[in-house]
Design a protein around this motif. Structure first.
Motif, PDB file in Angstrom:
ATOM      1  N   ARG A  78       0.826  -1.200   0.000  1.00  0.00           N
ATOM      2  CA  ARG A  78       0.000   0.000   0.000  1.00  0.00           C
ATOM      3  C   ARG A  78       0.870   1.264   0.000  1.00  0.00           C
ATOM      4  O   ARG A  78       0.595   2.217  -0.734  1.00  0.00           O
ATOM      5  CB  ARG A  78      -0.905  -0.019   1.233  1.00  0.00           C
ATOM      6  N   MET A  87       2.403   1.622  -3.365  1.00  0.00           N
ATOM      7  CA  MET A  87       1.406   2.116  -4.308  1.00  0.00           C
ATOM      8  C   MET A  87       1.214   3.622  -4.117  1.00  0.00           C
ATOM      9  O   MET A  87       1.071   4.367  -5.100  1.00  0.00           O
ATOM     10  CB  MET A  87       0.086   1.360  -4.070  1.00  0.00           C
ATOM     11  N   SER A 101     -11.631  -6.730  -9.518  1.00  0.00           N
ATOM     12  CA  SER A 101     -10.743  -5.575  -9.634  1.00  0.00           C
ATOM     13  C   SER A 101     -10.066  -5.513 -10.997  1.00  0.00           C
ATOM     14  O   SER A 101      -9.787  -4.443 -11.516  1.00  0.00           O
ATOM     15  CB  SER A 101      -9.703  -5.606  -8.520  1.00  0.00           C
ATOM     16  N   GLN A 140     -10.164  -2.089 -13.024  1.00  0.00           N
ATOM     17  CA  GLN A 140      -8.920  -1.382 -13.337  1.00  0.00           C
ATOM     18  C   GLN A 140      -8.657  -1.353 -14.837  1.00  0.00           C
ATOM     19  O   GLN A 140      -8.230  -0.346 -15.386  1.00  0.00           O
ATOM     20  CB  GLN A 140      -7.753  -2.038 -12.600  1.00  0.00           C
ATOM     21  N   VAL A 158      -5.494  -2.379  -1.870  1.00  0.00           N
ATOM     22  CA  VAL A 158      -4.240  -2.667  -2.561  1.00  0.00           C
ATOM     23  C   VAL A 158      -3.552  -3.897  -1.983  1.00  0.00           C
ATOM     24  O   VAL A 158      -3.394  -4.022  -0.770  1.00  0.00           O
ATOM     25  CB  VAL A 158      -3.301  -1.439  -2.481  1.00  0.00           C
ATOM     26  N   ARG A 213      -0.291  -7.365  -5.818  1.00  0.00           N
ATOM     27  CA  ARG A 213      -0.575  -7.428  -7.245  1.00  0.00           C
ATOM     28  C   ARG A 213      -0.617  -6.031  -7.872  1.00  0.00           C
ATOM     29  O   ARG A 213      -0.140  -5.826  -8.986  1.00  0.00           O
ATOM     30  CB  ARG A 213      -1.935  -8.111  -7.436  1.00  0.00           C
ATOM     31  N   ASP A 214      -1.204  -5.058  -7.138  1.00  0.00           N
ATOM     32  CA  ASP A 214      -1.459  -3.751  -7.742  1.00  0.00           C
ATOM     33  C   ASP A 214      -0.192  -2.950  -8.070  1.00  0.00           C
ATOM     34  O   ASP A 214      -0.016  -2.543  -9.213  1.00  0.00           O
ATOM     35  CB  ASP A 214      -2.391  -2.939  -6.848  1.00  0.00           C
ATOM     36  N   SER A 249      -2.672   4.691 -15.255  1.00  0.00           N
ATOM     37  CA  SER A 249      -2.410   3.444 -14.535  1.00  0.00           C
ATOM     38  C   SER A 249      -2.709   3.596 -13.052  1.00  0.00           C
ATOM     39  O   SER A 249      -3.325   2.717 -12.456  1.00  0.00           O
ATOM     40  CB  SER A 249      -0.947   3.002 -14.676  1.00  0.00           C
ATOM     41  N   ILE A 293      -6.171   2.176 -10.300  1.00  0.00           N
ATOM     42  CA  ILE A 293      -6.116   1.432  -9.047  1.00  0.00           C
ATOM     43  C   ILE A 293      -6.650   2.242  -7.878  1.00  0.00           C
ATOM     44  O   ILE A 293      -7.375   1.743  -7.037  1.00  0.00           O
ATOM     45  CB  ILE A 293      -4.666   0.973  -8.792  1.00  0.00           C
TER      46      ILE A 293
END
Lengths: 357, 279, 143
Positions: free
Chosen positions: A84, A87, A137, A141, A213, A216-217, A273, A277
């Protein structure tokens, strides 16, 4: 063969050149670079500290010693907080970098990355997916990113078709129109949405947030974000030239159409991008460039990297608040808008921003 | 010291009625036609002009005569429908973009700068033709920019923010940026039209100094007196065609200027000077 | 609604300090960890909540939760509509939840028998109809 004006310059140097002017210039440049490194160090410190900020085992702060003995704490830091926070760094760097790039390209300090239908396009894509394809998701996304680019493409296409004003004005007008179309679409989708299940999801998405998050994100968007930001960083000095009159930049050897399209695409790709997310996280791309210009000057050789670092710092701090201030999540978009707008007013009060007279 | 490789001079294939390419014409237009869009309306119709090297050429004409279009064609922002533009006798299409921007620099009439660039950073942008797309300026580039600022007399103000400069200082800043390009030809769009007499004097003095340093000047102006005092050659453009061209003292006559502007122009001689009075 | 259900079932909802505004609130997993609940009940309106519960049991982070370790994570039952919503089925939901929280005190809870009784009393449906139309739709952590 020595060129004529370097002879002139040499003559000027011999006659009036202030001794040590270059030294002063270099000293100033070093000062700017120091501030950049300071910002980077601050970002690393805050990012690391953020791993210990949260609600477990008790609100706000987790002592690092807990990590050694508590398996839950390890899981939380590793599987929840670390992706997180990463991100948040990507999100902030993308929004800050894209913000300053767009401001330079559009020669307007009031532009932000959501401009040109990008944010509203992403919002429409996400809402469309939630209503018609389910809230997985990947769909949300994917569609958000698809429509973010569609927003840009449509704005670009419309701008070429418009027969009014210069290139910049045409793009601005097209962007406003495309954003309006998409936000009308979002309104329609909200109307169609199931109030029990779909509407809250759309609302949460529109408010922006990073609570879902996982690893993967950031891994999914990092390639696009990092390569786009690399393009911008490599061309960071060149970006200055795009803020000049078209005829001037042309006479300086710039290919305005090509270089503008390249940097615009990089900025929008990064934005699309992260927006896919995180949802709509506003004001970062508007406020951060203004602050860093105060800090290191307008020259994008320094202010572009500073905007990326500053954006990341701002978003990491906002997300720390979002996830730890209360037991429930506060939508990140609300925090960035609140703090961003307040900060913007503060900056504005300190020194007025020039807009086209 | 930097050196520029200029393309070898080739004998131009100009028609005999033009008298061939003049050996000393550094910028030359041959029968240039241009119009916006695909309609029939043309902005320029068969423009021939030559700018001799290492001297100043003035382009005069009323508003809308096609002076700006002419500059945009020379800069390569626009391409002529028909005709040739030659630099050093070589068609401009054959010039690589980067070399062209080391050959030719533009001083626009004015420039809107929305960001608080420092004067030095602004002038430093003139070094772009000497750098590749991914390079950032070196110490040598900074020295060149400082020298260019020194040259226009703004050396002490290098830290000042550009939007905070006065109109005259901004004009000088644009000139300094063009000088940092180290060009052989300087295109100036109305170089003194926004300036008060003292700044005007400063700009004129710098331009005269550049002429002694073998820089070629091409400038547009509405002021026949400026053309007379600075230029050795003059080109009069009316409605997209060349009305008259040649040495300044024979081209700039009361009759020609009256025809150019459509309002009466008188010429008075004050000693060795010719002064024009419009209206 | 969910808060009342839990309270009536003899449970103590952990979320009362954040949900005072009514409606749903988003919390993150670490807040759940900080609450350290005895029982977790999953409500899902678009599919089988017990599948979600099962997938969370597989998740490494959720496995660290005490409730998951003790096997006390459940999917809230639903037939055509979840039993935690404000329609009459909430009484079924309440009985299920009470049994799930305090199996020792409820003395056995046969979900099929309860449903038969419920649909016969309130909708006048016979056992065969319930068997063929409603029972196939039954989802959640029920046997």
């Amino acid at each position: 063969m020595s060129t004529p004006s370097s002879t002139v310059a040499a003559e000027a140097r011999a006659s009036v050149s202030p001794i040590g002017a270059l030294d002063q210039v270099q000293a100033l440049r070093r000062q700017g670079q120091r501030r950049l490194w300071l910002l980077a160090a601050l970002l690393i410190a805050v990012t690391s500290a953020s791993l210990f900020i949260g609600r477990y085992p008790r609100p706000y702060w987790m002592s690092p010693w807990v990590l050694g003995e508590d398996a839950m704490a390890q899981q939380i830091v590793w599987a929840l907080r670390m992706p997180r926070v990463l991100m948040a760094v990507l999100l902030g760097a993308a929004l800050g970098g894209a913000g300053i790039t767009l401001q330079m390209i559009f020669r307007n300090p009031l532009v932000e990355p959501g401009f040109l239908g990008v944010s509203q396009g992403a919002a429409f894509g996400a809402a469309f997916s939630i209503v018609f394809l389910g809230s997985a998701s990947l769909y949300v996304q994917g569609l958000a990113m698809l429509f973010a680019f569609a927003g840009l493409g449509l704005s670009y296409f419309l701008a070429q078709r418009l027969r009014y004003g210069g290139w910049v004005l045409r793009l601005v007008l097209a962007g406003v129109a495309v954003s309006a179309i998409f936000s009308a679409g979002v309104g329609l989708l909200k109307y169609l949405a199931d109030p029990l299940t779909e509407l809250p999801e759309i609302t949460y998405w529109l408010l922006g947030g990073l609570w879902s998050v996982t690893w993967r994100d950031p891994l999914l968007v990092a390639p696009v974000v990092l390569s786009s930001l690399t393009v911008l960083l490599l061309m960071r000095w060149r970006l200055n030239l795009l803020a000049l009159n078209e005829e001037t930049s042309h006479s300086l050897g710039v290919r305005p159409v090509f270089e503008r399209a390249l940097m615009l695409t990089a900025a929008v790709a990064a934005t699309a991008s992260v927006v896919a997310i995180a949802g709509i996280v506003g004001w970062v791309g508007l406020l951060v460039p203004h602050i860093v210009r105060r800090l290191v000057g307008a020259n994008t050789q320094l202010s572009l990297p500073a905007a990326m670092l500053g954006g990341a710092l701002f978003v990491v701090l906002c997300d720390d608040l979002a996830r730890s201030m209360t037991a429930g999540e506060i939508p990140l978009g609300i925090l960035t808008s609140l703090l961003g707008a307040a900060g913007f007013l503060f900056v504005l009060a300190g020194n007025p921003i020039r807009t086209r007279e | 010291m930097k050196t520029n490789d200029f393309p070898p001079r080739v004998v131009s294939a100009a028609g005999p009625e033009q008298g061939g390419a003049r050996a000393d014409a550094i910028v030359e237009l041959q029968d240039v036609h241009f119009g916006y869009g695909s309609g029939l309306a043309s902005v320029l119709r068969g423009v021939d002009m030559q700018a001799p090297a290492e001297s100043a050429t003035a382009i005069l004409g009323s508003n809308g005569a096609g002076k700006s279009t002419l500059f945009h064609l020379i800069l390569g922002m626009l391409s002529p429908r028909k005709g040739l533009i030659l630099f050093d006798g070589q068609p401009r299409d054959e010039w690589p973009r980067n070399r062209l921007s080391r050959f030719l620099a533009l001083v626009p009439q004015s420039e809107y700068i929305p960001f608080e660039f420092s004067l030095l950073d602004y002038v430093l942008l003139g070094r772009a033709p000497h750098l590749t797309a991914l390079q950032t300026p070196t110490d040598e580039d900074m020295q060149q920019a400082l020298d260019a600022l020194e040259m226009v007399g703004l050396g002490a103000l290098w830290q000042r923010s550009v939007p905070a400069l006065s109109g005259g200082e901004r004009q000088l800043a644009m000139l300094a940026r063009a000088l940092a390009q180290e060009p052989r030809v300087l295109l100036l769009d109305e170089p003194t039209s926004h300036l008060d007499p003292s700044n005007r004097g400063r700009v004129l003095e710098i331009l005269r100094r550049l002429l002694t340093q073998k820089v070629t000047l091409i400038f547009t102006t509405h002021d026949p007196n400026l053309a007379m005092s600075l230029a050795s050659h003059a080109v009069l453009i009316r409605q997209g065609t060349v009305l008259a061209a040649g040495p300044a003292d024979t081209t700039l006559t009361a009759a020609a200027l009256t025809a150019l502007y459509g309002s009466p122009v008188e010429m008075h001689e004050a000693g060795a000077r010719k002064l024009f009075w419009v209206g | 609604m969910q808060t009342r259900l839990v309270e009536m079932s003899g449970g103590t909802p952990v979320w009362t300090d954040v949900a005072d505004s009514g409606g749903w609130t988003v919390v993150n997993l670490e807040q759940i960890a900080a609450w350290d609940p005895d029982v977790i009940v999953i409500v899902h309106y678009r599919g089988d909540s017990s599948e979600i519960a099962a997938s969370l049991v597989e998740n490494a982070t959720w496995q660290q939760l005490r409730a998951v370790q003790e096997g006390r994570i459940y999917g809230f039952p639903a037939d055509f509509y979840s039993w935690d919503q404000p329609d009459v089925r909430w009484t079924l939901g309440l009985r299920w939840l009470a049994n799930t929280l305090h199996p020792d005190r409820m003395g056995g809870f046969d979900v099929v028998a309860e449903m038969q009784r419920f649909y016969a009393d309130l909708y006048g449906l016979d056992a065969a109809t319930v068997e063929t139309t409603i029972l196939p739709a039954l989802q959640g952590s029920v046997e």
